[in-house]
Design a protein around this motif. Structure first.
Motif, short mmCIF file in Angstrom:
data_model
loop_
_atom_site.label_atom_id
_atom_site.label_comp_id
_atom_site.label_asym_id
_atom_site.label_seq_id
_atom_site.Cartn_x
_atom_site.Cartn_y
_atom_site.Cartn_z
N SER A 89 0.81 -1.23 0.00
CA SER A 89 0.00 0.00 0.00
C SER A 89 0.84 1.27 0.00
O SER A 89 0.33 2.35 -0.26
CB SER A 89 -0.96 0.01 1.19
N ALA A 90 2.12 1.14 0.26
CA ALA A 90 3.02 2.30 0.20
C ALA A 90 4.03 2.08 -0.92
O ALA A 90 4.43 0.95 -1.20
CB ALA A 90 3.76 2.47 1.53
N HIS A 91 4.41 3.15 -1.56
CA HIS A 91 5.42 3.08 -2.60
C HIS A 91 6.74 2.66 -1.98
O HIS A 91 7.06 3.07 -0.86
CB HIS A 91 5.56 4.44 -3.29
N TYR A 92 7.49 1.86 -2.68
CA TYR A 92 8.72 1.32 -2.10
C TYR A 92 9.74 2.41 -1.75
O TYR A 92 10.63 2.19 -0.95
CB TYR A 92 9.35 0.26 -3.01
N ARG A 93 9.63 3.59 -2.33
CA ARG A 93 10.56 4.68 -2.02
C ARG A 93 10.09 5.53 -0.83
O ARG A 93 10.80 6.44 -0.42
CB ARG A 93 10.73 5.59 -3.23
N GLN A 94 8.91 5.23 -0.33
CA GLN A 94 8.34 6.02 0.76
C GLN A 94 8.26 5.17 2.03
O GLN A 94 8.10 3.96 1.96
CB GLN A 94 6.93 6.50 0.39
N PRO A 95 8.33 5.83 3.18
CA PRO A 95 8.18 5.06 4.43
C PRO A 95 6.75 4.51 4.54
O PRO A 95 5.80 5.13 4.09
CB PRO A 95 8.47 6.08 5.52
N LEU A 96 6.66 3.36 5.15
CA LEU A 96 5.37 2.72 5.36
C LEU A 96 4.92 3.01 6.78
O LEU A 96 5.63 2.70 7.74
CB LEU A 96 5.48 1.21 5.13
N GLU A 97 3.75 3.59 6.92
CA GLU A 97 3.15 3.83 8.24
C GLU A 97 2.46 2.53 8.67
O GLU A 97 1.32 2.28 8.32
CB GLU A 97 2.14 4.98 8.16
N TRP A 98 3.17 1.69 9.41
CA TRP A 98 2.64 0.39 9.80
C TRP A 98 1.91 0.50 11.13
O TRP A 98 2.43 1.03 12.09
CB TRP A 98 3.78 -0.62 9.92
N SER A 99 0.69 -0.01 11.15
CA SER A 99 -0.09 -0.03 12.38
C SER A 99 -1.13 -1.13 12.27
O SER A 99 -1.33 -1.70 11.20
CB SER A 99 -0.78 1.33 12.59
N LEU B 154 -1.43 -1.65 -15.29
CA LEU B 154 -0.09 -1.91 -15.79
C LEU B 154 0.73 -0.62 -15.91
O LEU B 154 1.93 -0.61 -15.63
CB LEU B 154 -0.15 -2.64 -17.13
N GLU B 155 0.07 0.47 -16.32
CA GLU B 155 0.76 1.76 -16.41
C GLU B 155 1.29 2.18 -15.04
O GLU B 155 2.39 2.71 -14.93
CB GLU B 155 -0.18 2.83 -16.96
N ALA B 156 0.50 1.96 -14.01
CA ALA B 156 0.94 2.33 -12.66
C ALA B 156 2.18 1.53 -12.26
O ALA B 156 3.13 2.08 -11.71
CB ALA B 156 -0.19 2.09 -11.65
N LEU B 157 2.18 0.25 -12.56
CA LEU B 157 3.34 -0.57 -12.22
C LEU B 157 4.55 -0.19 -13.06
O LEU B 157 5.69 -0.23 -12.57
CB LEU B 157 3.02 -2.05 -12.39
N THR C 52 2.88 0.80 -6.75
CA THR C 52 1.88 -0.15 -6.25
C THR C 52 0.67 0.53 -5.62
O THR C 52 -0.45 0.02 -5.77
CB THR C 52 2.50 -1.15 -5.26
N PRO C 53 0.80 1.68 -4.95
CA PRO C 53 -0.41 2.31 -4.41
C PRO C 53 -1.42 2.69 -5.50
O PRO C 53 -2.63 2.49 -5.33
CB PRO C 53 0.11 3.55 -3.68
N ILE C 54 -0.93 3.20 -6.63
CA ILE C 54 -1.84 3.54 -7.73
C ILE C 54 -2.42 2.27 -8.35
O ILE C 54 -3.61 2.21 -8.66
CB ILE C 54 -1.11 4.39 -8.80
N ALA C 55 -1.59 1.24 -8.52
CA ALA C 55 -2.08 -0.02 -9.07
C ALA C 55 -3.18 -0.61 -8.19
O ALA C 55 -4.20 -1.09 -8.68
CB ALA C 55 -0.91 -1.01 -9.22
N MET C 56 -2.98 -0.53 -6.88
CA MET C 56 -3.98 -1.06 -5.96
C MET C 56 -5.25 -0.20 -5.97
O MET C 56 -6.36 -0.73 -5.82
CB MET C 56 -3.38 -1.17 -4.57
N MET D 240 -0.18 -9.05 -8.45
CA MET D 240 0.12 -8.56 -7.10
C MET D 240 0.21 -9.68 -6.07
O MET D 240 0.57 -9.44 -4.92
CB MET D 240 -0.96 -7.56 -6.66
N GLY D 241 -0.14 -10.89 -6.46
CA GLY D 241 -0.08 -12.01 -5.52
C GLY D 241 -1.22 -12.03 -4.53
O GLY D 241 -1.07 -12.49 -3.39
N VAL D 242 -2.38 -11.53 -4.95
CA VAL D 242 -3.57 -11.51 -4.10
C VAL D 242 -4.76 -12.03 -4.90
O VAL D 242 -4.67 -12.21 -6.11
CB VAL D 242 -3.87 -10.09 -3.55
N LEU D 243 -5.86 -12.26 -4.21
CA LEU D 243 -7.12 -12.70 -4.82
C LEU D 243 -6.97 -14.01 -5.58
O LEU D 243 -7.62 -14.24 -6.59
CB LEU D 243 -7.69 -11.61 -5.74
N GLN D 244 -6.13 -14.90 -5.07
CA GLN D 244 -5.89 -16.18 -5.72
C GLN D 244 -6.72 -17.30 -5.12
O GLN D 244 -6.73 -18.41 -5.65
CB GLN D 244 -4.41 -16.53 -5.65
N LYS D 245 -7.40 -17.02 -4.04
CA LYS D 245 -8.22 -18.04 -3.39
C LYS D 245 -9.65 -17.95 -3.90
O LYS D 245 -10.07 -16.94 -4.45
CB LYS D 245 -8.22 -17.83 -1.89
#
Length: 141
Positions: free
Chosen positions: A19-29, A65-68, A74-78, A111-116
């Motif tokens: 949910s956070a861009h890899y270049r930005q800090p992730l606010e984990w909570s 795909l453009e977002a990726l 990834t935040p825009i792709a999501m 993204m490795g989700v929604l596979q179930k």
């Protein structure tokens, strides 16, 4: 990580991490993880509602795909995936539902989700797919 996986599905943790861009800090909570699980619940619920409609196609939407392709945004792709869920929930035409479900599932593969299957997601992986078990046994043999 083990403690997190004991409380939360791995897929929700993946969603939270992406949910956070890899270049930005992730606010984990705890709220970040809860929101990720809620978002996935909503997506699986939308797919559950259209389970009787066969997906049409297997390519993620171009905007996703453009977002990726834009520095792995990834935040825009999501956000694009969430928009598809909204469209899928509003769709009334079976052809449109099939197109949207296929796009959502294809983006989920990337993204490795929604596979179930939705039932497995909501059961918390407590269900066993007997056919899959038999396939695995046959492959092993």
């Amino acid at each position: 990580m083990r403690e997190l996986l004991d409380k939360t599905p791995g897929e929700a943790l993946r969603w939270a991490l992406l949910s956070a861009h890899y270049r930005q800090p992730l606010e984990w909570s705890d709220e970040t993880v809860t929101q990720a699980k809620t978002t996935l619940d909503r997506a699986y619920r939308a797919l559950e509602r259209v389970a009787n409609v066969a997906p049409d196609g297997n390519l993620p939407p171009p905007e996703f795909l453009e977002a990726l392709n834009d520095d792995l945004n990834t935040p825009i792709a999501m956000a694009e995936m969430a928009a598809i869920v909204t469209e899928l929930n509003r769709a009334t035409d079976d052809a449109e539902k099939a197109r949207l479900a296929a796009s959502l599932k294809a983006a989920g593969v990337v993204m490795g989700v929604l596979q179930k299957k939705p039932a497995a997601w909501f059961a918390g992986d407590k269900t066993v797919d007997a056919a899959q078990v038999e396939q695995l046994i046959a492959a092993r043999n």
